[in-house]
Design an enzyme around this catalytic site. Sequence first.
Site, PDB file in Angstrom:
ATOM      1  N   GLU A  55      -4.885   4.452  -6.511  1.00  9.86           N
ATOM      2  CA  GLU A  55      -3.853   5.260  -7.017  1.00  9.86           C
ATOM      3  C   GLU A  55      -3.743   5.277  -8.509  1.00  9.86           C
ATOM      4  O   GLU A  55      -3.640   3.935  -9.000  1.00  9.86           O
ATOM      5  CB  GLU A  55      -2.512   5.061  -6.325  1.00  9.86           C
ATOM      6  CG  GLU A  55      -2.609   5.360  -4.933  1.00  9.86           C
ATOM      7  CD  GLU A  55      -1.253   5.376  -4.059  1.00  9.86           C
ATOM      8  OE1 GLU A  55      -0.184   4.933  -4.582  1.00  9.86           O
ATOM      9  OE2 GLU A  55      -1.506   4.975  -2.709  1.00  9.86           O
ATOM     10  N   ILE A  66       9.281   1.238   9.505  1.00 14.28           N
ATOM     11  CA  ILE A  66       8.748   2.398   9.631  1.00 14.28           C
ATOM     12  C   ILE A  66       8.192   3.086  10.868  1.00 14.28           C
ATOM     13  O   ILE A  66       8.483   4.184  11.338  1.00 14.28           O
ATOM     14  CB  ILE A  66       7.420   2.393   8.322  1.00 14.28           C
ATOM     15  CG1 ILE A  66       8.105   1.958   6.996  1.00 14.28           C
ATOM     16  CG2 ILE A  66       6.794   3.703   8.306  1.00 14.28           C
ATOM     17  CD1 ILE A  66       6.928   1.784   6.140  1.00 14.28           C
ATOM     18  N   HIS A  81       1.803   9.706  -2.694  1.00  9.23           N
ATOM     19  CA  HIS A  81       2.691   8.503  -2.647  1.00  9.23           C
ATOM     20  C   HIS A  81       3.987   8.670  -2.923  1.00  9.23           C
ATOM     21  O   HIS A  81       4.705   7.922  -3.772  1.00  9.23           O
ATOM     22  CB  HIS A  81       2.156   7.290  -3.563  1.00  9.23           C
ATOM     23  CG  HIS A  81       2.676   6.119  -2.961  1.00  9.23           C
ATOM     24  ND1 HIS A  81       1.911   4.980  -2.988  1.00  9.23           N
ATOM     25  CD2 HIS A  81       3.661   5.674  -2.012  1.00  9.23           C
ATOM     26  CE1 HIS A  81       2.503   3.816  -2.551  1.00  9.23           C
ATOM     27  NE2 HIS A  81       3.495   4.292  -1.765  1.00  9.23           N
ATOM     28  N   ARG A  98       0.012   1.237   3.665  1.00 10.09           N
ATOM     29  CA  ARG A  98      -0.856   0.947   2.722  1.00 10.09           C
ATOM     30  C   ARG A  98      -2.113   1.465   2.563  1.00 10.09           C
ATOM     31  O   ARG A  98      -2.769   1.721   3.572  1.00 10.09           O
ATOM     32  CB  ARG A  98      -0.859  -0.516   2.540  1.00 10.09           C
ATOM     33  CG  ARG A  98       0.380  -1.234   2.745  1.00 10.09           C
ATOM     34  CD  ARG A  98       1.211  -1.079   1.600  1.00 10.09           C
ATOM     35  NE  ARG A  98       0.809  -1.752   0.149  1.00 10.09           N
ATOM     36  CZ  ARG A  98       1.322  -1.465  -0.885  1.00 10.09           C
ATOM     37  NH1 ARG A  98       2.125  -0.457  -1.297  1.00 10.09           N
ATOM     38  NH2 ARG A  98       0.847  -1.936  -2.074  1.00 10.09           N
TER      39      ARG A  98
END
Length: 318
Positions: free
Chosen positions: A260, A149, A279, A231
């Site tokens: 979440e 990423i 998300h 995260r």
Amino acid sequence: MGKENPVLVLASGDDPQLAMLNELPHTVCGDFAACAQAVNDVTVILLWSGTGELLRELFGICRKLLWVHSRAAGVDKLLFPELLASEILLSNGRGVFSASLGEFVLGAILYFAKDFRRMVRNQTAAVWEPFDVQEIGGQTVGILGYGDIGRAVASRVRAMSMRVLATKRHLPGSPDPLVEHFYKPEERREMMAHCDYIVATAPLTEETRHMISDAEFAVMKSTAVVINVGRGPVIDEAALLRALTAKRIKGAGLDVFEHEPLPAGHMLYELENVLLSPHCADHTADWQDQAMRFFLEQYGRFEKGEPLKNIVNKRLGY
């Protein structure tokens, strides 16, 4: 393919992508009772949309299990002691979703630099109010946890003439054309002090949990923006709220959170200096197709005895 390795697919629903498995010996199930009837010959578990708790329940009775593949990139909730102590291979979806996350980061940078929230608010109110915006060229992006990423972020912001700094557990032996300078994780505050945008892409481990907290916010520029696409618990949310409400930093772009779904009434919904994504920054129209194609490629490698991609170092947690 010989297709000699039966797959147990842990799924909470009947996603259309499961039809892509039709040429493989497989069983789809979503609870222990249904799955337990199919474990005798299973050598592969695909954790599709099932839970880590179900995987752990089944782990001890899958006597022939050799490999577990997680659709998701984050595996912190899967590293239960039995799996850690075993020789079972664990792989993940790392890299499958990186391009979209890199685009989200670039979008968040532009959102704050051009003050799109103000534009939309004025447009809705039919207010003509010219104001100054920022150029991002020449500004500095710091990436915490330079993996797939992070590289996707770096390639996109470098194309916009931004400088890139990054932390990495193991510093590369040769120069990276995308990164001006690498720092060790324990040097992250030194890096952050130079950054206009700080992007968290790190996996969640005991070392990375709350790696951005009060001490880190204290060294940031007052104009800095924090962006998290890794995260949620990598950022201490209470410390983030303190920094945002006190205007210690300019803002935050968040796709992941400590808890979440983010509950209704949470302060993050109310703050003007927050860009909030539930998300879904990697949920492109074909993200599940991509994830299943990657598993099928992995399965082909497994059948041929070839090395799997994205093997997780269970000791390190990524």
